[in-house]
Design a protein around this motif. Structure first.
Motif, PDB file in Angstrom:
ATOM      1  N   GLN A  65       6.527  15.950  -0.064  1.00  0.00           N
ATOM      2  CA  GLN A  65       5.476  15.434   0.798  1.00  0.00           C
ATOM      3  C   GLN A  65       4.219  15.184  -0.021  1.00  0.00           C
ATOM      4  O   GLN A  65       3.876  15.972  -0.897  1.00  0.00           O
ATOM      5  N   PRO A  66       3.511  14.089   0.262  1.00  0.00           N
ATOM      6  CA  PRO A  66       2.295  13.797  -0.499  1.00  0.00           C
ATOM      7  C   PRO A  66       1.151  14.700  -0.098  1.00  0.00           C
ATOM      8  O   PRO A  66       1.156  15.326   0.964  1.00  0.00           O
ATOM      9  N   ARG A  67       0.150  14.757  -0.960  1.00  0.00           N
ATOM     10  CA  ARG A  67      -1.130  15.389  -0.660  1.00  0.00           C
ATOM     11  C   ARG A  67      -2.233  14.425  -1.090  1.00  0.00           C
ATOM     12  O   ARG A  67      -2.091  13.673  -2.046  1.00  0.00           O
ATOM     13  N   GLY A  68      -3.356  14.484  -0.366  1.00  0.00           N
ATOM     14  CA  GLY A  68      -4.475  13.608  -0.682  1.00  0.00           C
ATOM     15  C   GLY A  68      -4.497  12.373   0.199  1.00  0.00           C
ATOM     16  O   GLY A  68      -3.842  12.304   1.249  1.00  0.00           O
ATOM     17  N   VAL A  83      -1.012   3.446  -4.380  1.00  0.00           N
ATOM     18  CA  VAL A  83      -0.668   4.815  -4.038  1.00  0.00           C
ATOM     19  C   VAL A  83      -1.802   5.735  -4.486  1.00  0.00           C
ATOM     20  O   VAL A  83      -2.237   5.674  -5.638  1.00  0.00           O
ATOM     21  N   LEU A  84      -2.273   6.581  -3.568  1.00  0.00           N
ATOM     22  CA  LEU A  84      -3.369   7.497  -3.879  1.00  0.00           C
ATOM     23  C   LEU A  84      -2.942   8.962  -3.792  1.00  0.00           C
ATOM     24  O   LEU A  84      -3.797   9.856  -3.824  1.00  0.00           O
ATOM     25  N   TYR A  85      -1.645   9.232  -3.720  1.00  0.00           N
ATOM     26  CA  TYR A  85      -1.162  10.607  -3.641  1.00  0.00           C
ATOM     27  C   TYR A  85      -1.624  11.371  -4.876  1.00  0.00           C
ATOM     28  O   TYR A  85      -1.399  10.952  -6.011  1.00  0.00           O
ATOM     29  N   SER A  86      -2.226  12.529  -4.674  1.00  0.00           N
ATOM     30  CA  SER A  86      -2.760  13.267  -5.818  1.00  0.00           C
ATOM     31  C   SER A  86      -1.669  13.733  -6.771  1.00  0.00           C
ATOM     32  O   SER A  86      -1.869  13.761  -7.988  1.00  0.00           O
ATOM     33  N   ASP A  87      -0.504  14.089  -6.245  1.00  0.00           N
ATOM     34  CA  ASP A  87       0.583  14.567  -7.114  1.00  0.00           C
ATOM     35  C   ASP A  87       1.065  13.484  -8.068  1.00  0.00           C
ATOM     36  O   ASP A  87       1.499  13.784  -9.178  1.00  0.00           O
ATOM     37  N   ASP A  88       0.997  12.227  -7.650  1.00  0.00           N
ATOM     38  CA  ASP A  88       1.444  11.139  -8.520  1.00  0.00           C
ATOM     39  C   ASP A  88       0.581  10.998  -9.762  1.00  0.00           C
ATOM     40  O   ASP A  88       0.985  10.361 -10.730  1.00  0.00           O
TER      41      ASP A  88
END
Length: 343
Positions: free
Chosen positions: A156-159, A46-51
């Motif tokens: 919703q993800p970002r990145g 997972v590369l989602y910035s928020d995570d």
């Protein structure tokens, strides 16, 4: 009333993160295999910035892998919000850019191929058995913000949401970097939405007092073509607005920016907006009283992100947007300046 001309600019190219030898050892390792978002990633990890605690502004990714020499394409996906984009480098070679994608505001199915970008690997760039570095700058355009509590909206993800190398099965080890400090707020005065993850944002190039005398001097922002990637321009000016009047001062760009260019505007360290060819028609930006020193020195910093080389910014000037007799006194808002890092 005559306002001072904006002269004595300093310019510097940025983006050391794109170089293969850049030290990213202090960056966050991106290795999650699950996410709190209801929208699944295109690839793992997972590369989602928020995570990883980076919720606003630009985010950098660096992926390392061992080349096989059979690589043909870099294939990426990114969710940025409307009108976001991302720029891509491989072993320091700029490969190009792509528009970021969005997800539906309500209910599955999610977009299975958001913000796709395919970039050819130049012949001879990668040698079999040699280390390779993929660097990606994602310009996120903010989180969803409305009155509903539906998870697919506010989670919703970002990145980056997908990344793979066509022609190779070599694993990619990822690190991510956003605004300095992530959720550990480095600037409690200006708040968590003021800065993103550009190198200059993380190291104080937005701030009054930053030592920019070694930067290249130019007469105006339009005096020099800019490279693809990130460039910064800084200048300072002094005001002494008439007493007993309420004068509104703005910053005016003389025309629309070149295609593929966008500019982040900082006044005395405060992020006041984004000016871009792909974003909207705005060319005037209010410099709010309190943030603007009406009787003193001011610092203006422009971060230019370009997806192609050779463009020039149009002329930039101060303008009076209105003036009235009287007005309510406005105190200067505290705006801490640059503090050199401790050795």
């Amino acid at each position: 009333m005559r306002l001072p001309a904006l002269t004595g600019w300093r310019v510097r190219a940025e983006a050391p993160e794109a170089a293969p030898g850049f030290d990213d050892s202090a960056w966050t390792v991106a290795d999650h295999t699950s996410t709190l978002s209801p929208i699944p990633p295109v690839t793992l990890p997972v590369l989602y910035s928020d995570d990883y605690g980076y919720h606003s502004g630009s985010v950098w990714y660096r992926g390392r892998f061992t080349a096989t020499g059979t690589e043909t394409q870099v294939k990426l996906n990114a969710v940025t919000g409307k009108r976001g984009n991302y720029l891509v480098w491989l072993n320091g070679r700029y490969l190009g850019s792509a528009a970021g994608g969005t997800q539906a505001d309500a209910g599955p199915p999610a977009n299975p191929d958001p913000g796709p970008g395919t970039f050819a690997v130049p012949a001879g760039l990668l040698r079999p058995g040699a280390p390779a570095t993929l660097a990606v700058l994602v310009q996120n355009m903010g989180q969803n913000d409305d009155w509903t509590a539906e998870e697919i909206r506010f989670r919703q993800p970002r990145g980056l949401v997908g990344a793979r190398i066509a022609g190779s099965t070599a694993p990619i080890g990822w690190r991510i970097q956003g605004a300095a400090g992530g959720e550990d707020l480095p600037d409690p005065v200006r708040g968590p939405l003021n800065l993103g993850g550009l190198y200059g944002e993380r190291t104080g190039w937005t701030l009054p007092g930053f030592p920019d005398r070694a930067w290249l001097g130019v007469a105006t922002p339009s005096a020099r073509p800019l490279d693809a990637g990130v460039s910064w321009l800084r200048t300072s000016f002094r005001l002494d607005l008439p007493a007993g009047q309420d004068t509104s001062v703005g910053l005016r760009f003389g025309a629309a920016p070149p295609a593929g260019y966008r500019v982040l505007l900082y006044l005395n360290g405060w992020n006041l907006g984004q000016y871009g060819a792909d974003i909207g028609p705005q060319t005037d930006f209010v410099l709010p009283a309190g943030l603007l020193r009406g009787h003193g020195d001011n610092t203006l910093a422009l971060a230019v992100v370009a997806d192609r080389p050779g463009g020039k910014l149009p002329p930039v000037s101060l303008v009076t947007l209105g003036t009235q007799r009287g007005g309510v006194p406005v105190r200067d808002v505290p705006s801490p300046g640059y503090v050199p890092p401790r050795r």
